[in-house]
Scaffold this motif. Sequence first.
Motif, PDB file in Angstrom:
ATOM      1  N   GLU A 181      34.176  15.254  54.612  1.00 53.11           N
ATOM      2  CA  GLU A 181      33.103  14.515  53.392  1.00 53.11           C
ATOM      3  C   GLU A 181      33.102  13.988  52.643  1.00 53.11           C
ATOM      4  N   ILE A 182      32.093  13.024  52.342  1.00 51.62           N
ATOM      5  CA  ILE A 182      31.952  12.128  50.831  1.00 51.62           C
ATOM      6  C   ILE A 182      31.552  13.386  50.346  1.00 51.62           C
ATOM      7  N   MET A 183      32.193  13.677  49.121  1.00 52.54           N
ATOM      8  CA  MET A 183      32.007  14.441  47.743  1.00 52.54           C
ATOM      9  C   MET A 183      30.561  13.057  46.755  1.00 52.54           C
ATOM     10  N   GLU A 184      32.138  12.280  46.862  1.00 49.00           N
ATOM     11  CA  GLU A 184      30.873  10.778  45.584  1.00 49.00           C
ATOM     12  C   GLU A 184      31.340   9.571  46.246  1.00 49.00           C
ATOM     13  N   ALA A 185      30.119   9.110  46.515  1.00 50.25           N
ATOM     14  CA  ALA A 185      31.646   7.502  46.270  1.00 50.25           C
ATOM     15  C   ALA A 185      30.233   6.610  45.432  1.00 50.25           C
ATOM     16  N   GLN A 186      31.369   6.001  44.439  1.00 53.45           N
ATOM     17  CA  GLN A 186      29.922   5.670  44.276  1.00 53.45           C
ATOM     18  C   GLN A 186      30.849   4.383  42.592  1.00 53.45           C
ATOM     19  N   THR A 187      30.161   3.493  42.450  1.00 57.01           N
ATOM     20  CA  THR A 187      30.914   2.169  41.379  1.00 57.01           C
ATOM     21  C   THR A 187      31.213   3.075  39.788  1.00 57.01           C
ATOM     22  N   VAL A 188      31.828   2.199  39.802  1.00 56.19           N
ATOM     23  CA  VAL A 188      32.762   3.155  38.620  1.00 56.19           C
ATOM     24  C   VAL A 188      33.031   1.588  37.181  1.00 56.19           C
ATOM     25  N   CYS A 189      32.354   2.073  35.983  1.00 60.70           N
ATOM     26  CA  CYS A 189      32.897   1.082  35.017  1.00 60.70           C
ATOM     27  C   CYS A 189      33.919   0.751  34.789  1.00 60.70           C
ATOM     28  N   PRO A 190      34.711  -0.501  34.700  1.00 58.66           N
ATOM     29  CA  PRO A 190      34.261  -1.765  34.400  1.00 58.66           C
ATOM     30  C   PRO A 190      33.830  -2.616  36.083  1.00 58.66           C
ATOM     31  N   GLY A 191      32.912  -1.975  37.259  1.00 58.41           N
ATOM     32  CA  GLY A 191      32.660  -2.717  38.725  1.00 58.41           C
ATOM     33  C   GLY A 191      34.293  -2.083  39.703  1.00 58.41           C
ATOM     34  N   LYS A 192      34.789  -0.735  39.908  1.00 60.43           N
ATOM     35  CA  LYS A 192      35.505  -0.798  40.409  1.00 60.43           C
ATOM     36  C   LYS A 192      34.552   0.653  41.286  1.00 60.43           C
ATOM     37  N   TYR A 193      35.310   0.601  42.500  1.00 60.42           N
ATOM     38  CA  TYR A 193      34.056   1.890  43.345  1.00 60.42           C
ATOM     39  C   TYR A 193      35.538   2.914  43.568  1.00 60.42           C
ATOM     40  N   MET A 194      34.805   4.028  43.647  1.00 61.26           N
ATOM     41  CA  MET A 194      35.787   5.291  43.726  1.00 61.26           C
ATOM     42  C   MET A 194      34.853   6.282  44.910  1.00 61.26           C
ATOM     43  N   VAL A 195      36.133   6.725  45.523  1.00 65.79           N
ATOM     44  CA  VAL A 195      35.470   7.459  47.135  1.00 65.79           C
ATOM     45  C   VAL A 195      36.101   9.082  47.070  1.00 65.79           C
ATOM     46  N   LEU A 196      35.864  10.059  47.270  1.00 69.47           N
ATOM     47  CA  LEU A 196      36.192  10.999  47.069  1.00 69.47           C
ATOM     48  C   LEU A 196      35.723  11.755  48.224  1.00 69.47           C
ATOM     49  N   ILE A 197      36.409  12.261  49.036  1.00 70.56           N
ATOM     50  CA  ILE A 197      36.102  13.085  50.055  1.00 70.56           C
ATOM     51  C   ILE A 197      36.953  14.546  50.542  1.00 70.56           C
ATOM     52  N   CYS A 198      36.836  15.038  51.099  1.00 72.00           N
ATOM     53  CA  CYS A 198      37.871  16.844  51.413  1.00 72.00           C
ATOM     54  C   CYS A 198      37.435  17.094  53.641  1.00 72.00           C
ATOM     55  N   GLY A 199      37.580  17.611  53.630  1.00 71.48           N
ATOM     56  CA  GLY A 199      37.848  18.033  54.848  1.00 71.48           C
ATOM     57  C   GLY A 199      39.073  19.340  55.038  1.00 71.48           C
ATOM     58  N   ASN A 200      38.908  19.310  56.304  1.00 69.40           N
ATOM     59  CA  ASN A 200      40.446  19.669  56.473  1.00 69.40           C
ATOM     60  C   ASN A 200      41.822  18.994  56.780  1.00 69.40           C
ATOM     61  N   LEU A 201      42.637  19.057  56.213  1.00 71.48           N
ATOM     62  CA  LEU A 201      44.179  17.915  55.736  1.00 71.48           C
ATOM     63  C   LEU A 201      44.770  17.597  56.999  1.00 71.48           C
ATOM     64  N   SER A 202      44.400  17.402  57.829  1.00 68.71           N
ATOM     65  CA  SER A 202      45.013  16.320  59.040  1.00 68.71           C
ATOM     66  C   SER A 202      43.886  15.470  59.040  1.00 68.71           C
ATOM     67  N   ALA A 203      42.084  15.995  59.139  1.00 66.72           N
ATOM     68  CA  ALA A 203      41.010  14.613  58.983  1.00 66.72           C
ATOM     69  C   ALA A 203      41.643  14.013  57.349  1.00 66.72           C
ATOM     70  N   VAL A 204      41.891  14.629  56.326  1.00 66.26           N
ATOM     71  CA  VAL A 204      41.511  13.705  55.262  1.00 66.26           C
ATOM     72  C   VAL A 204      42.653  12.824  54.998  1.00 66.26           C
ATOM     73  N   ASN A 205      43.748  13.395  55.117  1.00 69.55           N
ATOM     74  CA  ASN A 205      45.451  12.306  56.214  1.00 69.55           C
ATOM     75  C   ASN A 205      44.576  11.267  56.273  1.00 69.55           C
ATOM     76  N   ALA A 206      44.426  11.243  57.910  1.00 72.50           N
ATOM     77  CA  ALA A 206      43.731   9.604  58.802  1.00 72.50           C
ATOM     78  C   ALA A 206      42.807   9.292  57.738  1.00 72.50           C
ATOM     79  N   ALA A 207      41.620   9.212  57.657  1.00 73.46           N
ATOM     80  CA  ALA A 207      40.375   8.960  56.902  1.00 73.46           C
ATOM     81  C   ALA A 207      41.470   8.097  55.487  1.00 73.46           C
ATOM     82  N   ILE A 208      42.392   9.214  54.575  1.00 74.30           N
ATOM     83  CA  ILE A 208      43.000   8.407  53.116  1.00 74.30           C
ATOM     84  C   ILE A 208      43.626   7.417  54.222  1.00 74.30           C
ATOM     85  N   ASP A 209      44.880   7.449  55.054  1.00 72.25           N
ATOM     86  CA  ASP A 209      44.847   6.369  55.671  1.00 72.25           C
ATOM     87  C   ASP A 209      44.867   5.256  56.294  1.00 72.25           C
ATOM     88  N   SER A 210      42.938   5.395  56.310  1.00 67.62           N
ATOM     89  CA  SER A 210      42.654   4.267  56.890  1.00 67.62           C
ATOM     90  C   SER A 210      41.919   3.552  55.890  1.00 67.62           C
TER      91      SER A 210
END
Length: 182
Positions: free
Chosen positions: A30-59
Amino acid sequence: MDKAIALIEYITVPCGIRAADKMVKTADVEIMEAQTVCPGKYMVLICGNLSAVNAAIDSGRLEFEENIIDSFILGNPHDSIFTAISGVTDPGEVEALGIIETFSGASIIVAADTAAKTAKVNLIEIRISRGMCGKSYLMMSGEIAAVEASVAAACINASASGMLLDKAVIARPDPKLWEKLL
């Protein structure tokens, strides 16, 4: 330890959006937050079961490694992190207020997890990079000794990565201040 939360901060917006798309296509997170961050950066915050989160972050790291500012994965995060991120936490009885500020969104969530697991404190708010030029802060309340211990432990954690900016513990904050903080 099936529940997990993770965040990656990217240097550019296009890179961050492409990485977020790749992460959710890679694993059931699940994407908890995905948004721009000053000054022009981008943040992606996700959650889920540990194996899925590991796989998503690795990608999200693999193809975009050169564009990553900071990241983390927390397996079994403290439950209060989720409500503090959304800003809906009841501070409870306030004997002390603890505040920690870091240079990144990733580092403040890891610091919050450390603080919550160190002593009995209420995580009131985790402000992740919004309106702060990419910096983040955490506010917690509780008994003075608990807040002091939690702030100290979280600061050790944030200092180790070079992300700690400032901290404070205020004993018996004035009610006029609370009105403005909450």
